[in-house]
Write a protein that holds these residues in place. Structure first.
Motif, PDB file in Angstrom:
ATOM      1  N   ILE A 188       0.821  -1.213   0.000  1.00 20.54           N
ATOM      2  CA  ILE A 188       0.000   0.000   0.000  1.00 20.54           C
ATOM      3  C   ILE A 188       0.856   1.264   0.000  1.00 20.54           C
ATOM      4  CG2 ILE A 188      -0.198   0.237   2.501  1.00 20.54           C
ATOM      5  CD1 ILE A 188      -3.049   0.656  -0.012  1.00 20.54           C
ATOM      6  N   PHE A 191       1.334   3.929  -2.949  1.00 28.31           N
ATOM      7  CA  PHE A 191       0.337   4.956  -3.257  1.00 28.31           C
ATOM      8  C   PHE A 191       0.482   6.128  -2.289  1.00 28.31           C
ATOM      9  CE2 PHE A 191      -1.665   0.907  -4.515  1.00 28.31           C
ATOM     10  CZ  PHE A 191      -1.880   1.178  -5.853  1.00 28.31           C
ATOM     11  N   ALA A 195      -4.627   8.402  -1.045  1.00 24.60           N
ATOM     12  CA  ALA A 195      -5.267   7.366  -1.873  1.00 24.60           C
ATOM     13  C   ALA A 195      -5.233   5.994  -1.233  1.00 24.60           C
ATOM     14  CB  ALA A 195      -4.597   7.300  -3.244  1.00 24.60           C
ATOM     15  N   ARG A 196      -4.498   5.831  -0.115  1.00 20.86           N
ATOM     16  CA  ARG A 196      -4.338   4.503   0.469  1.00 20.86           C
ATOM     17  C   ARG A 196      -5.645   3.886   0.974  1.00 20.86           C
ATOM     18  NH1 ARG A 196       1.404   5.265   3.810  1.00 20.86           N
ATOM     19  NH2 ARG A 196       2.686   5.650   1.935  1.00 20.86           N
ATOM     20  N   TRP A 199      -7.491   2.310  -2.074  1.00 22.63           N
ATOM     21  CA  TRP A 199      -6.881   1.106  -2.606  1.00 22.63           C
ATOM     22  C   TRP A 199      -6.914  -0.047  -1.605  1.00 22.63           C
ATOM     23  CZ3 TRP A 199      -6.226   0.481  -7.519  1.00 22.63           C
ATOM     24  CH2 TRP A 199      -6.042   1.603  -8.335  1.00 22.63           C
ATOM     25  N   ARG A 200      -6.782   0.272  -0.300  1.00 23.47           N
ATOM     26  CA  ARG A 200      -6.839  -0.783   0.713  1.00 23.47           C
ATOM     27  C   ARG A 200      -8.221  -1.437   0.735  1.00 23.47           C
ATOM     28  NH1 ARG A 200      -5.049   1.925   4.593  1.00 23.47           N
ATOM     29  NH2 ARG A 200      -2.906   1.136   4.731  1.00 23.47           N
ATOM     30  N   LEU A 202     -10.480  -1.370  -1.719  1.00 18.64           N
ATOM     31  CA  LEU A 202     -10.745  -2.037  -2.991  1.00 18.64           C
ATOM     32  C   LEU A 202     -10.034  -3.382  -3.071  1.00 18.64           C
ATOM     33  CD1 LEU A 202     -12.184  -1.690  -5.699  1.00 18.64           C
ATOM     34  CD2 LEU A 202     -10.096  -0.676  -6.614  1.00 18.64           C
ATOM     35  N   MET A 203      -8.773  -3.448  -2.634  1.00 20.89           N
ATOM     36  CA  MET A 203      -8.039  -4.703  -2.671  1.00 20.89           C
ATOM     37  C   MET A 203      -8.582  -5.706  -1.655  1.00 20.89           C
ATOM     38  SD  MET A 203      -6.128  -4.430  -5.166  1.00 20.89           S
ATOM     39  CE  MET A 203      -5.308  -6.000  -4.961  1.00 20.89           C
ATOM     40  N   TYR A 346     -17.266  -2.446  -5.820  1.00 20.79           N
ATOM     41  CA  TYR A 346     -16.851  -1.047  -6.035  1.00 20.79           C
ATOM     42  C   TYR A 346     -18.076  -0.136  -6.109  1.00 20.79           C
ATOM     43  CZ  TYR A 346     -15.075   3.111  -8.373  1.00 20.79           C
ATOM     44  OH  TYR A 346     -14.786   4.407  -8.698  1.00 20.79           O
TER      45      TYR A 346
END
Length: 366
Positions: A188, A191, A195-196, A199-200, A202-203, A346
């Motif tokens: 992570i 990024f 933005a973390r 993305w965290r 979403l992943m 999402y």
């Protein structure tokens, strides 16, 4: 709720962000041959990590490196056992088919020694054969065949490169498993901090969808393999158990088991030559097993198992298979279920905000 005005500075940032995304995609496409072994190694490491963890902590194998080696030895032993269960009987059946074909040629053409007969034919037709090799048709045929020969040589070279890439993939996988916890928690950091969280989250959804997909598809493949074993046993088909196991393993990739139709046709030919039964009747019975099992899996097993595992309604599940299959072909059928789940996750999390509400409801109920 106030609307955000689009300033020139914000527009420039969006343009630069989009340009950066395009550059990254082009760079990934350019380096795809280099990145592919790493991506495959990460996928294998992801699948083997629970086993490595079990071997290290539950079986008390000292050290992560030794646990990885023990796990790889176990996986290779299982794969070798499956291959030993399937391949030797298949080779034996094909050898039997070859001997039956030889017997058929000897009886139908009244030839007892095929090599001697072939040599005699060459001697009797020596003039015609020499005339053919000197003809313009043969020269043109050689000119047309040379590019194909170079193509085969190129494919042979690519196979050698693939073998080398497999060793590189194995090394990648070993080192990824060696520090899996650190790598899985530190990715992570590539990024920006703002933005973390995106993305965290979403992943996390992607990992959950992938876990459910692997478990669900594994169960579907197991059920399909059992159904094929039962169906082939009922019609007394050659290698019923081995062929059913092979089809079940192939179905770990959706619809890949259709390639098993090739050995099925050959085995039907073998049974026809061995027993004297009608070849078309045997083949139709085998194809009927394929059709019935496929209908059961597509209409009952896959919607129920995958729909429950991935939280999708069976109708949405079948629609996603149809849409992604039409858009991307065979690859679309493979990625349809996890990609559909990821898109829905999402949409719920960042568009309708239903994902956040569900998480808050779960926390409040606890």
């Amino acid at each position: 709720m106030t609307e955000k005005t689009i300033t020139f500075d914000r527009f420039i940032r969006w343009m630069l962000g989009g340009l950066l995304g395009v550059v990254i995609l082009l760079l990934i496409n350019y380096l795809s041959s280099v990145l592919l072994p790493f991506v495959v190694a990460w996928l294998f490491a992801y699948l083997l990590y629970p086993v490595v963890k079990f071997v290290q902590h539950r079986l008390h194998v000292p050290g992560r490196a030794l646990s990885i080696i023990v796990t790889l030895i176990g996986v290779i032993a299982i794969m070798a056992g499956i291959i030993f269960l399937i391949i030797p009987p298949m080779i034996e059946q094909f050898e039997k088919l070859g001997s039956l074909a030889t017997d058929y040629i000897q009886k139908s053409a009244h030839i007892t020694d095929i090599p001697a007969a072939a040599q005699q034919w060459l001697m009797d037709n020596q003039d015609e054969i020499e005339r053919f090799f000197r003809s313009d048709d043969f020269t043109e045929g050689v000119k047309m065949a040379m590019p194909q020969i170079f193509s085969v040589l190129g494919k042979t070279a690519s196979v050698i490169v693939s073998i080398i890439a497999s060793f590189i993939t194995l090394l990648y996988m070993f080192f990824i498993l060696l520090d899996y916890e650190y790598l899985s928690s530190s990715w992570i950091r590539i990024f920006p901090k703002k933005a973390r969280p995106f993305w965290r989250a979403l992943m996390s959804d992607a990992e959950r969808a992938l876990n459910n997909y692997i478990r669900g598809q594994g169960l579907v493949a197991l059920i399909m393999g059992i159904l094929f074993c039962i169906g082939f046993t009922i019609i007394d088909f050659p290698m019923a158990i081995g062929l059913g196991i092979m089809i079940g393993i192939m179905d770990l990739v959706p619809y890949l088991h259709t390639l098993a139709l090739i050995p099925t046709v050959l085995l039907a030919l073998l049974k026809s030559a061995d027993t004297g039964q009608n070849f078309w009747l045997i083949l139709i019975m085998a194809l009927a097993v394929f059709l019935i099992v496929q209908l059961i899996c597509d209409m009952v097993v896959t919607p129920k198992v995958m729909g429950k595992a991935m939280g999708l309604n069976p109708a949405i599940l079948l629609l996603s298979l149809s849409v992604w299959g039409a858009l991307l072909g065979f690859i679309g059928l493979i990625i349809a279920l996890p990609l559909t789940t990821l898109l829905i996750a999402y949409y719920k999390r960042y568009v309708t905000k239903d994902g956040e509400k569900e998480e808050e409801g779960e926390k409040s109920s606890e």
